[in-house]
Design a protein around this motif. Structure first.
Motif, mmCIF file in Angstrom:
data_model
loop_
_atom_site.group_PDB
_atom_site.id
_atom_site.type_symbol
_atom_site.label_atom_id
_atom_site.label_comp_id
_atom_site.label_asym_id
_atom_site.label_seq_id
_atom_site.Cartn_x
_atom_site.Cartn_y
_atom_site.Cartn_z
ATOM 1 N N TYR A 187 -15.132 -45.493 -32.223
ATOM 2 C CA TYR A 187 -15.365 -44.522 -31.162
ATOM 3 C C TYR A 187 -16.575 -43.638 -31.441
ATOM 4 C CZ TYR A 187 -11.027 -45.614 -28.763
ATOM 5 O OH TYR A 187 -10.055 -46.260 -28.054
ATOM 6 N N VAL A 188 -17.178 -43.179 -30.349
ATOM 7 C CA VAL A 188 -18.213 -42.146 -30.411
ATOM 8 C C VAL A 188 -17.792 -41.051 -29.440
ATOM 9 C CG1 VAL A 188 -20.079 -43.713 -31.033
ATOM 10 C CG2 VAL A 188 -19.594 -43.282 -28.615
ATOM 11 N N GLN A 189 -18.318 -39.861 -29.645
ATOM 12 C CA GLN A 189 -17.952 -38.734 -28.787
ATOM 13 C C GLN A 189 -19.073 -38.437 -27.793
ATOM 14 O OE1 GLN A 189 -17.426 -34.278 -29.974
ATOM 15 N NE2 GLN A 189 -15.419 -35.234 -30.243
ATOM 16 N N GLU A 190 -18.727 -38.423 -26.513
ATOM 17 C CA GLU A 190 -19.735 -38.079 -25.518
ATOM 18 C C GLU A 190 -19.889 -36.557 -25.487
ATOM 19 O OE1 GLU A 190 -19.137 -36.750 -22.060
ATOM 20 O OE2 GLU A 190 -17.264 -36.097 -22.927
ATOM 21 N N GLU A 191 -21.029 -36.099 -24.963
ATOM 22 C CA GLU A 191 -21.396 -34.697 -25.107
ATOM 23 C C GLU A 191 -20.766 -33.765 -24.078
ATOM 24 O OE1 GLU A 191 -25.631 -34.633 -24.974
ATOM 25 O OE2 GLU A 191 -25.888 -35.879 -26.775
ATOM 26 N N GLN A 207 -22.304 -51.453 -22.116
ATOM 27 C CA GLN A 207 -23.235 -50.548 -21.450
ATOM 28 C C GLN A 207 -22.501 -49.608 -20.501
ATOM 29 O OE1 GLN A 207 -26.320 -50.504 -22.364
ATOM 30 N NE2 GLN A 207 -27.392 -49.247 -20.841
ATOM 31 N N VAL A 208 -21.392 -50.067 -19.970
ATOM 32 C CA VAL A 208 -20.625 -49.277 -19.007
ATOM 33 C C VAL A 208 -19.725 -48.268 -19.716
ATOM 34 C CG1 VAL A 208 -18.886 -49.414 -17.170
ATOM 35 C CG2 VAL A 208 -20.686 -51.128 -17.297
ATOM 36 N N LEU A 209 -19.287 -48.587 -20.918
ATOM 37 C CA LEU A 209 -18.327 -47.737 -21.624
ATOM 38 C C LEU A 209 -18.857 -46.327 -21.864
ATOM 39 C CD1 LEU A 209 -16.880 -50.271 -24.226
ATOM 40 C CD2 LEU A 209 -15.711 -49.296 -22.241
ATOM 41 N N ASN A 210 -20.157 -46.224 -22.140
ATOM 42 C CA ASN A 210 -20.772 -44.902 -22.296
ATOM 43 C C ASN A 210 -21.481 -44.566 -20.985
ATOM 44 O OD1 ASN A 210 -22.508 -42.686 -22.912
ATOM 45 N ND2 ASN A 210 -22.458 -43.255 -25.081
ATOM 46 N N PRO A 211 -20.958 -43.621 -20.213
ATOM 47 C CA PRO A 211 -21.503 -43.383 -18.866
ATOM 48 C C PRO A 211 -22.987 -43.023 -18.846
ATOM 49 C CG PRO A 211 -20.048 -41.591 -19.563
ATOM 50 C CD PRO A 211 -19.858 -42.706 -20.541
ATOM 51 N N LYS A 212 -23.473 -42.300 -19.844
ATOM 52 C CA LYS A 212 -24.889 -41.916 -19.858
ATOM 53 C C LYS A 212 -25.783 -43.144 -19.990
ATOM 54 C CE LYS A 212 -28.117 -38.579 -21.856
ATOM 55 N NZ LYS A 212 -28.266 -37.416 -22.761
ATOM 56 N N ALA A 248 -5.811 -20.235 -17.871
ATOM 57 C CA ALA A 248 -6.144 -19.639 -19.164
ATOM 58 C C ALA A 248 -5.093 -18.600 -19.562
ATOM 59 C CB ALA A 248 -7.527 -18.995 -19.107
ATOM 60 N N GLY A 249 -4.612 -18.721 -20.804
ATOM 61 C CA GLY A 249 -3.642 -17.754 -21.303
ATOM 62 C C GLY A 249 -2.232 -17.949 -20.795
ATOM 63 N N LYS A 250 -2.001 -19.006 -20.040
ATOM 64 C CA LYS A 250 -0.664 -19.272 -19.508
ATOM 65 C C LYS A 250 0.073 -20.259 -20.411
ATOM 66 C CE LYS A 250 -1.669 -16.955 -15.711
ATOM 67 N NZ LYS A 250 -1.078 -15.653 -15.367
ATOM 68 N N GLY A 251 1.384 -20.241 -20.378
ATOM 69 C CA GLY A 251 2.183 -21.198 -21.130
ATOM 70 C C GLY A 251 2.174 -20.921 -22.623
ATOM 71 N N SER A 252 2.730 -21.840 -23.391
ATOM 72 C CA SER A 252 2.861 -21.670 -24.837
ATOM 73 C C SER A 252 1.525 -21.858 -25.556
ATOM 74 C CB SER A 252 3.893 -22.659 -25.391
ATOM 75 O OG SER A 252 3.477 -23.999 -25.162
ATOM 76 N N THR A 253 0.599 -22.599 -24.919
ATOM 77 C CA THR A 253 -0.712 -22.869 -25.522
ATOM 78 C C THR A 253 -1.803 -22.708 -24.478
ATOM 79 O OG1 THR A 253 0.275 -24.499 -27.033
ATOM 80 C CG2 THR A 253 -2.116 -24.573 -26.750
ATOM 81 N N ASP A 254 -2.911 -22.087 -24.857
ATOM 82 C CA ASP A 254 -4.063 -21.995 -23.963
ATOM 83 C C ASP A 254 -4.920 -23.235 -24.197
ATOM 84 O OD1 ASP A 254 -6.246 -21.447 -22.441
ATOM 85 O OD2 ASP A 254 -6.631 -19.455 -23.273
ATOM 86 N N TYR A 255 -4.856 -24.172 -23.246
ATOM 87 C CA TYR A 255 -5.533 -25.457 -23.403
ATOM 88 C C TYR A 255 -7.008 -25.407 -23.000
ATOM 89 C CZ TYR A 255 -0.864 -27.370 -24.106
ATOM 90 O OH TYR A 255 0.382 -27.625 -24.594
ATOM 91 N N THR A 256 -7.508 -24.225 -22.644
ATOM 92 C CA THR A 256 -8.911 -24.093 -22.257
ATOM 93 C C THR A 256 -9.851 -24.647 -23.319
ATOM 94 O OG1 THR A 256 -8.334 -22.077 -21.039
ATOM 95 C CG2 THR A 256 -10.676 -22.489 -21.462
ATOM 96 N N GLN A 257 -9.483 -24.452 -24.583
ATOM 97 C CA GLN A 257 -10.341 -24.874 -25.692
ATOM 98 C C GLN A 257 -10.544 -26.386 -25.753
ATOM 99 O OE1 GLN A 257 -8.199 -24.381 -29.553
ATOM 100 N NE2 GLN A 257 -6.423 -23.857 -28.272
ATOM 101 N N TYR A 258 -9.722 -27.145 -25.068
ATOM 102 C CA TYR A 258 -9.821 -28.604 -25.115
ATOM 103 C C TYR A 258 -10.623 -29.190 -23.950
ATOM 104 C CZ TYR A 258 -6.154 -27.907 -28.554
ATOM 105 O OH TYR A 258 -5.440 -27.488 -29.659
ATOM 106 N N GLY A 259 -11.179 -28.315 -23.112
ATOM 107 C CA GLY A 259 -12.007 -28.779 -22.017
ATOM 108 C C GLY A 259 -13.475 -28.686 -22.368
ATOM 109 N N PRO A 260 -14.345 -28.935 -21.407
ATOM 110 C CA PRO A 260 -15.796 -28.848 -21.668
ATOM 111 C C PRO A 260 -16.192 -27.433 -22.038
ATOM 112 C CG PRO A 260 -15.360 -29.069 -19.319
ATOM 113 C CD PRO A 260 -14.059 -29.311 -20.010
ATOM 114 N N GLN A 261 -17.132 -27.293 -22.966
ATOM 115 C CA GLN A 261 -17.616 -25.993 -23.420
ATOM 116 C C GLN A 261 -19.051 -25.810 -22.926
ATOM 117 O OE1 GLN A 261 -15.314 -24.009 -25.085
ATOM 118 N NE2 GLN A 261 -13.960 -25.749 -24.654
ATOM 119 N N ILE A 262 -19.199 -25.042 -21.867
ATOM 120 C CA ILE A 262 -20.534 -24.817 -21.302
ATOM 121 C C ILE A 262 -20.795 -23.323 -21.157
ATOM 122 C CG2 ILE A 262 -20.563 -27.011 -20.061
ATOM 123 C CD1 ILE A 262 -19.906 -25.479 -17.519
#
Length: 249
Positions: free
Chosen positions: A182-186, A202-207, A235-249
């Motif tokens: 695996y590689v990590q897309e940006e 070629q299709v597996l990596n969208p870029k 954000a801040g709801k539930g037992s875990t704030d899952y915001t950290q697992y989304g895109p960081q922009i």
């Protein structure tokens, strides 16, 4: 599918299907889409030959989140970490495409919590917590599979081929996807396989599938921003704030 067609008999229920009067007998016309292209049928399970009579199965080894990305940014398949799985489950991103809803003539981005917001009676994070518990208990692996566009957004790129999607699902089920490199897309930090049997690498990596790389970067940033904006209400709801697992922009 032939099995479904043969299941349309007594005790089946048709919806959004035009009926023709032929000599006093009403006959379904499956080719008439003047009202809607979204015809449906419900039928008893025993109308399908070889159905699984116990109507129960064990816990799944793989959980597949299905998306249709009209921006051509999401990879055709990504192996999700536990946190990413909850983030994308709560986000419920896909695109409404022509034929699924009245008035939709081209793909429209849509976020529907847990891929079914209209049917939720509790806060989405409650369902995410439950799914997280099930995945941990039964050692399940979550995947994001995109059947949308590749090589560009709608109008520029092409729709992901059925052959590609079938190859991906086969790889998930036979374990070759789990054991791939695996590689990590940006844009989203998603892990995407370098190669899978029977799937164009070629299709597996969208870029890589985009001819204009700068256009891809701009579109990826745009879509990531939509995800971030949509997730603000969780954000801040539930037992875990899952915001950290989304895109960081």
């Amino acid at each position: 599918e032939p099995e479904i067609y043969r299941a349309i008999r007594t005790d089946a229920l048709l919806e959004n299907v035009k009926l023709l009067d032929q000599d006093g007998k009403l006959v379904p016309d499956y080719f008439d889409v003047t009202k809607t292209e979204n015809g449906r049928v419900s039928y008893p399970i025993f109308h399908i030959d070889g159905y699984h009579k116990p109507q129960m199965a064990g816990h799944p080894n793989n959980i597949i989140f299905l998306a249709c990305d009209a921006f051509g940014v999401l990879p055709p398949v990504a192996k999700l970490t536990s946190g990413q799985a909850m983030y994308h489950f709560i986000s419920g991103y896909t695109a409404k495409v022509a034929g699924t809803e009245r008035g939709i003539v081209e793909p429209t981005p849509n976020f529907s919590a847990c891929f079914g917001a209209a049917f939720l009676t509790l806060h989405p994070t409650r369902y995410a917590d439950l799914l997280q518990e099930k995945l941990d208990t039964h050692d399940g692996q979550a995947w994001l599979v995109n059947t949308g566009w590749s090589g560009g957004a709608y109008g520029v790129g092409e729709r992901m081929s059925i052959k590609t999607t079938r190859g991906i699902i086969d790889a998930i089920l036979d374990g070759s996807a789990l054991n791939a490199d695996y590689v990590q897309e940006e844009a989203f930090g998603l892990d995407i396989p370098v190669e899978l049997p029977g799937v164009d690498s070629q299709v597996l990596n969208p870029k890589n599938a985009w001819e204009d790389k700068s256009a891809y970067d701009a579109t990826a940033t745009k879509l990531a921003g939509m995800f971030v904006k949509n997730f603000e209400k969780y954000a801040g709801k539930g037992s875990t704030d899952y915001t950290q697992y989304g895109p960081q922009i």
